[in-house]
Design a protein around this motif. Structure first.
Motif, PDB file in Angstrom:
ATOM      1  N   VAL A 129       2.915  -3.763   9.872  1.00 48.09           N
ATOM      2  CA  VAL A 129       3.415  -4.442  11.075  1.00 48.09           C
ATOM      3  C   VAL A 129       2.289  -5.329  11.597  1.00 48.09           C
ATOM      4  CG1 VAL A 129       4.286  -4.105  13.424  1.00 48.09           C
ATOM      5  CG2 VAL A 129       4.908  -2.479  11.622  1.00 48.09           C
ATOM      6  N   HIS A 130       2.566  -6.603  11.760  1.00 46.25           N
ATOM      7  CA  HIS A 130       1.523  -7.547  12.168  1.00 46.25           C
ATOM      8  C   HIS A 130       1.384  -7.523  13.695  1.00 46.25           C
ATOM      9  CE1 HIS A 130       1.611  -8.330   8.042  1.00 46.25           C
ATOM     10  NE2 HIS A 130       2.392  -9.385   8.009  1.00 46.25           N
ATOM     11  N   TYR A 131       0.817  -6.420  14.147  1.00 49.61           N
ATOM     12  CA  TYR A 131       0.721  -6.125  15.583  1.00 49.61           C
ATOM     13  C   TYR A 131      -0.048  -7.223  16.325  1.00 49.61           C
ATOM     14  CZ  TYR A 131      -0.387  -3.557  19.842  1.00 49.61           C
ATOM     15  OH  TYR A 131      -0.509  -3.177  21.153  1.00 49.61           O
ATOM     16  N   ALA A 132       0.553  -7.729  17.383  1.00 50.74           N
ATOM     17  CA  ALA A 132      -0.070  -8.785  18.200  1.00 50.74           C
ATOM     18  C   ALA A 132      -0.499  -9.969  17.332  1.00 50.74           C
ATOM     19  CB  ALA A 132      -1.243  -8.233  19.019  1.00 50.74           C
ATOM     20  N   SER A 133       0.259 -10.192  16.253  1.00 45.92           N
ATOM     21  CA  SER A 133       0.102 -11.354  15.362  1.00 45.92           C
ATOM     22  C   SER A 133      -1.038 -11.237  14.357  1.00 45.92           C
ATOM     23  CB  SER A 133      -0.040 -12.658  16.162  1.00 45.92           C
ATOM     24  OG  SER A 133       0.949 -12.735  17.164  1.00 45.92           O
ATOM     25  N   ARG A 134      -1.727 -10.080  14.341  1.00 48.90           N
ATOM     26  CA  ARG A 134      -2.806  -9.882  13.352  1.00 48.90           C
ATOM     27  C   ARG A 134      -2.255  -9.144  12.139  1.00 48.90           C
ATOM     28  NH1 ARG A 134      -5.123  -9.163  18.200  1.00 48.90           N
ATOM     29  NH2 ARG A 134      -6.681 -10.769  18.607  1.00 48.90           N
ATOM     30  N   VAL A 135      -2.694  -9.570  10.952  1.00 43.79           N
ATOM     31  CA  VAL A 135      -2.163  -8.958   9.732  1.00 43.79           C
ATOM     32  C   VAL A 135      -3.090  -7.893   9.161  1.00 43.79           C
ATOM     33  CG1 VAL A 135      -0.858 -11.018   9.140  1.00 43.79           C
ATOM     34  CG2 VAL A 135      -3.168 -10.728   8.227  1.00 43.79           C
ATOM     35  N   GLY A 136      -4.267  -7.713   9.783  1.00 45.42           N
ATOM     36  CA  GLY A 136      -5.235  -6.765   9.227  1.00 45.42           C
ATOM     37  C   GLY A 136      -5.723  -7.284   7.885  1.00 45.42           C
ATOM     38  N   ASN A 137      -6.125  -6.365   7.007  1.00 47.58           N
ATOM     39  CA  ASN A 137      -6.556  -6.812   5.685  1.00 47.58           C
ATOM     40  C   ASN A 137      -5.374  -6.772   4.723  1.00 47.58           C
ATOM     41  OD1 ASN A 137      -7.703  -7.467   3.308  1.00 47.58           O
ATOM     42  ND2 ASN A 137      -9.591  -6.324   3.679  1.00 47.58           N
ATOM     43  N   LEU A 138      -4.612  -7.835   4.733  1.00 45.88           N
ATOM     44  CA  LEU A 138      -3.371  -7.878   3.953  1.00 45.88           C
ATOM     45  C   LEU A 138      -3.656  -7.791   2.455  1.00 45.88           C
ATOM     46  CD1 LEU A 138      -0.474  -7.912   4.803  1.00 45.88           C
ATOM     47  CD2 LEU A 138      -0.536 -10.399   4.874  1.00 45.88           C
ATOM     48  N   ASP A 139      -4.776  -8.365   2.007  1.00 45.93           N
ATOM     49  CA  ASP A 139      -5.114  -8.263   0.579  1.00 45.93           C
ATOM     50  C   ASP A 139      -5.256  -6.804   0.170  1.00 45.93           C
ATOM     51  OD1 ASP A 139      -5.062 -10.941   0.178  1.00 45.93           O
ATOM     52  OD2 ASP A 139      -7.245 -11.228   0.227  1.00 45.93           O
ATOM     53  N   GLU A 140      -5.933  -6.026   1.013  1.00 47.02           N
ATOM     54  CA  GLU A 140      -6.103  -4.593   0.702  1.00 47.02           C
ATOM     55  C   GLU A 140      -4.766  -3.869   0.714  1.00 47.02           C
ATOM     56  OE1 GLU A 140      -8.871  -2.378   3.170  1.00 47.02           O
ATOM     57  OE2 GLU A 140     -10.485  -3.688   2.470  1.00 47.02           O
ATOM     58  N   ILE A 141      -3.899  -4.259   1.632  1.00 41.77           N
ATOM     59  CA  ILE A 141      -2.580  -3.626   1.698  1.00 41.77           C
ATOM     60  C   ILE A 141      -1.807  -3.901   0.396  1.00 41.77           C
ATOM     61  CG2 ILE A 141      -0.325  -3.693   2.884  1.00 41.77           C
ATOM     62  CD1 ILE A 141      -1.927  -4.107   5.530  1.00 41.77           C
ATOM     63  N   TYR A 142      -1.885  -5.146  -0.085  1.00 41.56           N
ATOM     64  CA  TYR A 142      -1.199  -5.467  -1.351  1.00 41.56           C
ATOM     65  C   TYR A 142      -1.842  -4.747  -2.541  1.00 41.56           C
ATOM     66  CZ  TYR A 142       2.448  -8.475   0.432  1.00 41.56           C
ATOM     67  OH  TYR A 142       3.585  -8.910   1.060  1.00 41.56           O
TER      68      TYR A 142
END
Ligand code: PLP
Length: 379
Positions: A129-142
């Protein structure tokens, strides 16, 4: 001077949206037709995406995205507990099991170390969930998803326009869902979209939004409809109407020059004015990359509810994003299970942000926050 109530969020619509709606009414076709097609084409161009399918809400977009991902009833989906109820309801609506996870406190996106401990042989998807418009470390999530063979359904309801490593959210990834409800970065009144490069997912979602009628979308975009057809799976009345799409097209035109810079500017001003103040923690100062849908802060030392009441008493609306889902009766009401989430939740307070907020109103909000946190009020 105390202004009239300062709104937490607001639909920013005016004469151009009115004219666009009038156009649809003059056209006498309010259902799903050429305006929806045009909105999808424009979104595709803006997002540099292969498929964009407009739906009548962000929640419905998530629901169909989950249904399209080839999962089986009872399969588990990793998702942060700290999200809007939509994320959880979409998962259970699709017959799947949400597995609530902790968040990284600094950015409130899913904590993969915690999520990793919750993997079972039924875990088949992750919903960042891109909370408050931040995606976190999306590469790590993938990477995590690849390691455990999971589908990724991004809840990007907050993140329209956000850039991650030089790419727009939605221009890459597995399945990405946006919301265009009344207060989002762009609105179509109500609405949402599923974005994917997976042809099978796209066809499933297109059919499922029209009661499962096979290839009805293609007919409707030519001003026709199917009379004799086949249906091979459950579908819903989730398509977008021309009225909503007409508003969405105008909002997309206004986004880059108007909404995006205004939201970013307000967030930067808050960040500058509030940084270094004792008793609160701010989220990162990344407002050149993200387009902030909300502006949460963390209020320490048990003072969140006091500050909230003080702001309300001074005609300033504020919000709490979000009550953790694992505490809800329907999702098990398991207090104590996610201590980080429960602590962060008790600190979160969202300050007003929307493109109509004036600098004077924002200065007033800042002044009130500072006053409360000064020793006189806080002790
Ligand atoms: C995190 C999140 N997910 C999903 C949604 C659902 O979007 P909609 O309101 O368009 O159904 C929202 C909307 O507020 C949201 O904030």
């Amino acid at each position: 001077m105390i202004p009239k109530t300062i709104r937490l969020s607001k639909s920013i619509v005016g004469s151009t949206e009115k004219d666009a709606i009038a156009c649809v009414i003059d056209d006498s076709y309010l259902g799903m037709g050429s305006f929806v097609h045009e909105f999808e084409e424009r979104l595709k161009k803006y997002l540099e995406a292969k498929h964009v399918i407009c739906i009548n809400s962000g929640t419905a977009a998530l629901h169909l995205a989950l249904m399209s991902a080839g999962l089986k009833q009872g399969d588990e989906v990793l998702v942060q507990s700290l999200t809007y109820i939509s994320s959880f309801q979409a998962i259970t609506a699709a017959g799947l099991k949400p597995v609530p996870c902790e968040v990284i406190p600094e950015i409130c996106t899913i904590d993969l170390r915690d999520a990793g401990k919750r993997i079972t042989n039924r875990t088949k998807a992750i919903m960042p969930v891109h909370y408050a418009s931040r995606v976190g470390n999306l590469d790590e999530i993938y990477e995590f998803a690849r390691e455990y063979h999971l589908r990724v359904i991004e809840d990007a309801a907050h993140a329209f326009g956000t850039i991650y490593k030089g790419r727009k959210v939605g221009s890459f990834g597995d399945i990405v869902c946006f919301s265009f409800d009344g207060i989002k970065n762009i609105t179509s009144g109500e609405g949402g979209a599923v974005i994917t490069s997976d042809d099978a997912v796209a066809q499933f979602v297109k059919d499922a939004r029209l009661l499962g009628v096979h290839k009805d979308t293609e007919k409707r975009y030519e001003g026709q409809r199917s009379w004799e057809f086949d249906v091979t799976h459950q579908g819903y009345r989730y398509h977008m109407s021309n009225l909503f799409a007409a508003v969405g097209i105008v909002q997309l035109n206004r986004f880059e020059k108007e909404f995006k810079p205004k939201r970013q500017m307000i967030a930067k001003r808050y960040h500058e004015a509030l940084s270094g103040i004792r008793g609160i923690i701010l989220f990162p100062d990344d407002y050149d990359e993200i387009v902030p849908h909300i502006f949460p802060i963390r209020v320490l030392n048990g003072k969140r509810d006091g500050l909230r009441q003080y702001l309300l008493d001074n005609s300033i609306e504020c919000g709490i994003h979000y009550y953790p889902n694992h505490l809800l009766t329907y999702y098990g009401a398991r207090k104590g299970e996610l201590p980080v989430t429960e602590r962060i939740y008790s600190e979160l307070l969202t300050l007003p942000i929307h493109p109509d907020l004036t600098l004077e109103e924002q200065d007033y909000v800042i002044e009130k926050v500072k006053t409360f946190l000064s020793a006189d009020y806080a002790d």
